[in-house]
Design an enzyme around this catalytic site. Structure first.
Site, PDB file in Angstrom:
ATOM      1  CG  HIS A  50     -10.699   7.961 -17.926  1.00  0.00           C
ATOM      2  ND1 HIS A  50     -10.586   8.635 -19.121  1.00  0.00           N
ATOM      3  CD2 HIS A  50     -11.475   8.725 -17.119  1.00  0.00           C
ATOM      4  CE1 HIS A  50     -11.287   9.764 -19.037  1.00  0.00           C
ATOM      5  NE2 HIS A  50     -11.830   9.841 -17.848  1.00  0.00           N
ATOM      6  CD  GLU A  53      -9.215   5.669 -20.836  1.00  0.00           C
ATOM      7  OE1 GLU A  53      -8.244   6.444 -20.736  1.00  0.00           O
ATOM      8  OE2 GLU A  53     -10.342   6.035 -21.211  1.00  0.00           O
ATOM      9  CG  HIS A 157      -6.843   9.513 -21.616  1.00  0.00           C
ATOM     10  ND1 HIS A 157      -7.937   9.516 -20.789  1.00  0.00           N
ATOM     11  CD2 HIS A 157      -6.089  10.578 -21.239  1.00  0.00           C
ATOM     12  CE1 HIS A 157      -7.852  10.527 -19.934  1.00  0.00           C
ATOM     13  NE2 HIS A 157      -6.743  11.197 -20.183  1.00  0.00           N
ATOM     14  CD  GLU A 210      -8.131   8.963 -25.909  1.00  0.00           C
ATOM     15  OE1 GLU A 210      -8.159   7.719 -25.931  1.00  0.00           O
ATOM     16  OE2 GLU A 210      -8.837   9.661 -25.166  1.00  0.00           O
TER      17      GLU A 210
HETATM   18 ZN    ZN Z   1      -9.603   8.267 -20.911  1.00  0.00          ZN
END
Ligand code: ZN
Length: 240
Positions: A50, A53, A157, A210
């Site tokens: 993404h 990010e 992420h 994350e």
């Molecule tokens: Zn992401």
């Protein structure tokens, strides 16, 4: 002071490992991977699927620049979605969420909705591609994964602050313990056509790391040492 097995601080500003091009993005930006070219490898570490990010790219780059030449044991991709990073978008240049474009059996043409940061609604619409695997970034990464044959993949992420490991693996537990992030079996919502869905069908263990919603300097302090150990392969002893 630098740790004795790391690149000296004065030299860590420059990325000295050779970049190998594994394709080009939809906008023609080189897709680059650092480290071993041929598989099998123990681990593939990647960031910024993404594009909004990009703290994940900076953290992985910091770790990569601390690895001495000749000690990069596992391959790293600093940005899976360089067009998104350049444009500051979650999606690629075609408006596609690359984490919904994978040719997994659960791929769906239904648009995906996401929320921007904070306590907003999940109501911002992105595409999943004209077909599964329609995007250049997906196709080239898929071919690279097949070539590298990683025993596991770690995908960075932000900003949920958890280690998502559906296999509850030793590696996932180790990353959670080292970073202090909670280990979870999923992110709490369905992700059809995600990279994780595809990896599961290929029997490739995948851990989604994350990073937390913290200022970048704090993220670097607490996460780069762990990433460094993944890149140098110096975590294996911890896993028994
Ligand atoms: Zn992401």
């Amino acid at each position: 002071m630098s740790a004795p097995d790391q690149v000296a601080r004065a030299r860590k500003g420059v990325l000295r490992h050779p970049a190998r091009r594994y394709g080009a993005s939809e906008l023609g930006v080189p897709l680059e991977c650092f480290g071993p070219e041929e598989g099998p490898v123990d681990l593939l570490v990647m960031a910024s699927m993404h594009g909004d990010e990009c703290d994940s790219t900076v953290a992985l780059s910091e770790a990569l620049r601390l690895v001495p030449e000749g000690r990069l044991a596992n391959p790293a991709i600093l940005s899976v979605n360089p067009d998104g990073v350049l444009r500051g978008t979650r999606c690629n240049a075609n408006g596609v969420d690359l984490n919904r474009n994978w040719p997994a059996s659960n791929w769906s043409p239904e648009p995906v909705r996401y929320k921007d940061h904070g306590k907003t609604e999940r109501d911002i619409v992105l595409g999943t591609g004209s077909s599964a695997g329609s995007e250049a970034e997906t196709r080239h990464l898929l071919a690279l994964v097949e070539r590298l044959r990683p025993r596991a993949i770690v995908s960075l992420h932000t900003p949920l602050g958890c280690i998502d490991d559906p296999d509850d693996s030793l590696l996932g537990r180790w990353i959670a313990a080292e970073t202090g992030l909670p280990l979870v079996p999923d992110v709490g919502y369905a992700t059809p056509g995600s990279f994780g869905s595809w990896c599961a069908e290929q029997h490739i263990p995948i851990i989604t790391w994350e990073l937390p919603a913290e200022p970048l300097p704090a993220v670097i302090d607490s996460h780069v040492p762990v990433l460094f150990r993944l890149l140098t392969g110096s975590f294996a002893g911890e896993l028994g």
